[in-house]
Scaffold this motif. Sequence first.
Motif, PDB file in Angstrom:
ATOM      1  N   SER A  80      39.355   1.508 -18.833  1.00  0.00           N
ATOM      2  CA  SER A  80      37.971   1.287 -19.263  1.00  0.00           C
ATOM      3  C   SER A  80      37.067   1.443 -18.051  1.00  0.00           C
ATOM      4  CB  SER A  80      37.825  -0.120 -19.860  1.00  0.00           C
ATOM      5  OG  SER A  80      36.494  -0.371 -20.219  1.00  0.00           O
ATOM      6  N   PRO A  81      36.200   2.462 -18.011  1.00  0.00           N
ATOM      7  CA  PRO A  81      35.398   2.702 -16.806  1.00  0.00           C
ATOM      8  C   PRO A  81      34.331   1.636 -16.581  1.00  0.00           C
ATOM      9  CG  PRO A  81      34.728   4.187 -18.556  1.00  0.00           C
ATOM     10  CD  PRO A  81      35.945   3.468 -19.058  1.00  0.00           C
ATOM     11  N   LEU A  82      34.046   1.375 -15.342  1.00  0.00           N
ATOM     12  CA  LEU A  82      32.930   0.504 -14.969  1.00  0.00           C
ATOM     13  C   LEU A  82      31.673   1.365 -14.972  1.00  0.00           C
ATOM     14  CD1 LEU A  82      34.650  -1.440 -12.066  1.00  0.00           C
ATOM     15  CD2 LEU A  82      33.990  -2.377 -14.285  1.00  0.00           C
ATOM     16  N   ALA A  83      30.983   1.373 -16.092  1.00  0.00           N
ATOM     17  CA  ALA A  83      29.866   2.283 -16.305  1.00  0.00           C
ATOM     18  C   ALA A  83      28.640   1.509 -16.780  1.00  0.00           C
ATOM     19  CB  ALA A  83      30.246   3.336 -17.350  1.00  0.00           C
ATOM     20  N   PRO A  84      27.452   2.069 -16.605  1.00  0.00           N
ATOM     21  CA  PRO A  84      26.231   1.407 -17.097  1.00  0.00           C
ATOM     22  C   PRO A  84      26.350   1.060 -18.570  1.00  0.00           C
ATOM     23  CG  PRO A  84      25.658   3.276 -15.712  1.00  0.00           C
ATOM     24  CD  PRO A  84      27.150   3.340 -15.907  1.00  0.00           C
ATOM     25  N   GLY A  85      25.888  -0.133 -18.911  1.00  0.00           N
ATOM     26  CA  GLY A  85      25.958  -0.620 -20.281  1.00  0.00           C
ATOM     27  C   GLY A  85      27.144  -1.517 -20.563  1.00  0.00           C
ATOM     28  N   LEU A  86      28.154  -1.490 -19.695  1.00  0.00           N
ATOM     29  CA  LEU A  86      29.320  -2.340 -19.907  1.00  0.00           C
ATOM     30  C   LEU A  86      28.934  -3.801 -19.719  1.00  0.00           C
ATOM     31  CD1 LEU A  86      32.415  -2.375 -20.420  1.00  0.00           C
ATOM     32  CD2 LEU A  86      32.694  -2.390 -17.930  1.00  0.00           C
ATOM     33  N   GLU A  87      29.435  -4.664 -20.597  1.00  0.00           N
ATOM     34  CA  GLU A  87      29.183  -6.102 -20.499  1.00  0.00           C
ATOM     35  C   GLU A  87      30.479  -6.819 -20.164  1.00  0.00           C
ATOM     36  OE1 GLU A  87      27.241  -7.381 -24.054  1.00  0.00           O
ATOM     37  OE2 GLU A  87      25.362  -6.357 -23.547  1.00  0.00           O
ATOM     38  N   LEU A  88      30.426  -7.671 -19.170  1.00  0.00           N
ATOM     39  CA  LEU A  88      31.566  -8.426 -18.674  1.00  0.00           C
ATOM     40  C   LEU A  88      31.235  -9.907 -18.682  1.00  0.00           C
ATOM     41  CD1 LEU A  88      32.078  -6.308 -15.423  1.00  0.00           C
ATOM     42  CD2 LEU A  88      33.325  -5.985 -17.563  1.00  0.00           C
ATOM     43  N   THR A  89      32.199 -10.709 -18.305  1.00  0.00           N
ATOM     44  CA  THR A  89      31.915 -12.096 -17.923  1.00  0.00           C
ATOM     45  C   THR A  89      32.465 -12.298 -16.518  1.00  0.00           C
ATOM     46  OG1 THR A  89      33.974 -12.929 -18.898  1.00  0.00           O
ATOM     47  CG2 THR A  89      31.989 -12.965 -20.286  1.00  0.00           C
ATOM     48  N   VAL A  90      31.740 -13.021 -15.680  1.00  0.00           N
ATOM     49  CA  VAL A  90      32.157 -13.325 -14.317  1.00  0.00           C
ATOM     50  C   VAL A  90      32.181 -14.840 -14.185  1.00  0.00           C
ATOM     51  CG1 VAL A  90      31.648 -13.053 -11.877  1.00  0.00           C
ATOM     52  CG2 VAL A  90      31.142 -11.177 -13.460  1.00  0.00           C
ATOM     53  N   PHE A  91      33.388 -15.408 -14.128  1.00  0.00           N
ATOM     54  CA  PHE A  91      33.550 -16.865 -14.169  1.00  0.00           C
ATOM     55  C   PHE A  91      32.732 -17.453 -15.330  1.00  0.00           C
ATOM     56  CE2 PHE A  91      34.497 -16.095  -9.566  1.00  0.00           C
ATOM     57  CZ  PHE A  91      35.835 -16.461  -9.624  1.00  0.00           C
ATOM     58  N   ASP A  92      32.911 -16.848 -16.483  1.00  0.00           N
ATOM     59  CA  ASP A  92      32.305 -17.267 -17.758  1.00  0.00           C
ATOM     60  C   ASP A  92      30.802 -17.001 -17.866  1.00  0.00           C
ATOM     61  OD1 ASP A  92      34.663 -17.955 -18.955  1.00  0.00           O
ATOM     62  OD2 ASP A  92      34.391 -20.118 -18.786  1.00  0.00           O
ATOM     63  N   ARG A  93      30.202 -16.353 -16.896  1.00  0.00           N
ATOM     64  CA  ARG A  93      28.793 -15.962 -17.015  1.00  0.00           C
ATOM     65  C   ARG A  93      28.701 -14.530 -17.516  1.00  0.00           C
ATOM     66  NH1 ARG A  93      24.579 -16.915 -12.371  1.00  0.00           N
ATOM     67  NH2 ARG A  93      23.274 -16.336 -14.151  1.00  0.00           N
TER      68      ARG A  93
END
Length: 249
Positions: A80-93
């Motif tokens: 899964s590419p790290l591309a504009p528009g991708l949504e993640l969570t970083v330590f639940d944020r």
Amino acid sequence: MGLLGFGRSHADGDLIEVEGLPVRLRVNRRSRRIALRLDRARREVVASAPDLRGLTEAARFARSRADWIRSRLAAVPASSPLAPGLELTVFDRACRLEAGTGRTRLFDDPDGALVIRAAGEPETFARSVVRVLRHEALTGFRELSRRHCETLGAPLPTVTVTDTRTRWGSCTPGRAGAPPSVRYVWRLALAPMPVADYVAAHECAHILEPHHGPAFWALVRDLVGDPSPHREWLRREGPRLHALGAAEG
């Protein structure tokens, strides 16, 4: 190392093709027989033999199990590419990736989510995002380690982040006046916080108990409760974390 055929002797680590599918040849001196296993993190099958001479037979065995290899690889998450528009969570944020110009920035948007804004072509964009995520992971795991070590009464370790595929963390106890050191896979910052916290507890417990004996697991349970759900999450979802941005390294 390039892809190799079957008409030559093989070396430990060679990558071969079985009907177009990747198979890694490995020497496993602890094994007594030829074996196949799926390396979910690297998205390849490993054919192992007890010694170098057995790698040719391991290659033949892999070729005879093409259907098994195909079915196992089909179940592994695609990159899964790290591309504009991708949504993640970083330590639940919540965290959103955006394309921009100029220097890479990390900031809070009005709704409280994190935004990573970076520029460049896809590979450059992805590398910039990874640098930010690694920094956030390092900051977060330093805090989690500090908290658990204070609870345990253990010395505070030197904390680093890496991108290894074989295990989620490692601990080297302190020696001769040097502090202990703990390494975490940065991708754990994208896991649910209880899972990341479990790995931090696991590694900090190793500062006091280097082996996985009853005393070690008692420390882990004191810190985070039953570790089973977190271990199961990593087994089930870990390949998805490794697949994120895998093409970018």
